[in-house]
Design an enzyme around this catalytic site. Structure first.
Site, PDB file in Angstrom:
ATOM      1  N   CYS A 270      -9.708 -75.146 -29.461  1.00  0.00           N
ATOM      2  CA  CYS A 270      -9.787 -76.710 -29.790  1.00  0.00           C
ATOM      3  C   CYS A 270     -10.479 -77.366 -30.850  1.00  0.00           C
ATOM      4  O   CYS A 270      -9.925 -78.420 -31.535  1.00  0.00           O
ATOM      5  CB  CYS A 270     -10.151 -77.409 -28.325  1.00  0.00           C
TER       6      CYS A 270
ATOM      7  N   GLU B  26      -7.311 -80.774 -24.993  1.00  0.00           N
ATOM      8  CA  GLU B  26      -7.493 -81.451 -26.412  1.00  0.00           C
ATOM      9  C   GLU B  26      -6.184 -81.075 -27.388  1.00  0.00           C
ATOM     10  O   GLU B  26      -5.855 -82.062 -27.886  1.00  0.00           O
ATOM     11  CB  GLU B  26      -8.779 -80.530 -27.148  1.00  0.00           C
TER      12      GLU B  26
END
Length: 171
Positions: free
Chosen positions: A98, A67
């Protein structure tokens, strides 16, 4: 394989399930290329597509989650740190790092395929990180964080300088 720019942003965009299937395929392929089993895609507000895969062990970088890598690629590709209106599609439920990166990037929405329990079953147990942020003080003993007293003018000197700098870029 870091970015794919949409040839025609007005063309029919894939569905969330199709983007998730692509993120899962990226993750699976990444395992075959000495990476972790995680893949992610950022679709900007104007339809541009940026990919990222987990390179934690390959790059010796604990922040190189899929991510984060996709967000970095999107920011570099778009020339901005603000991804307002973008959507993140990821092969697995994002960890707290993330999620925080997504918040800082102003991602509008996140879709994920596998969840944290699926990751745990595969040996990726992020439960301690979730407990760190969601739990009580005893859950933060794994890494204590404490403010050390400094004189006020010294403690806030960077912020004072920031507020006095006319060329700063607010974020």
């Amino acid at each position: 394989m870091n970015t794919i720019a949409s040839a025609d942003a007005t063309a029919s965009q894939p569905t969330p399930a199709e983007y998730l299937a692509r993120a899962v395929a990226l993750a699976t392929d990444n395992v075959r290329n000495e990476g972790g089993p995680f893949g992610a895609i950022v679709v900007s507000a104007d339809g541009q597509v940026f990919e990222g895969v987990n390179r934690v062990t390959a790059n010796l970088d604990p922040s190189a989650h899929a991510e984060v890598t996709a967000i970095r690629n999107a920011c570099q590709g778009l020339g901005t740190f603000d991804l307002t209106g973008a959507v993140l599609y990821t092969s697995c439920e994002p960890c707290p790092m993330c999620l925080a990166t997504s918040l800082w990037a102003r991602i509008e929405r996140v879709y994920f395929a596998a969840d944290r329990n699926d990751a745990q079953d595969a040996g990726f147990d992020d439960a301690v990180f979730y407990r760190y942020f969601e739990g009580d003080a005893s859950d933060r003993e794994v890494m204590p964080v404490a403010q050390e007293p400094l004189p006020a003018d010294e403690r806030v000197a960077p912020f004072t300088e920031w507020n006095q700098t006319s060329t700063r870029i607010d974020y």
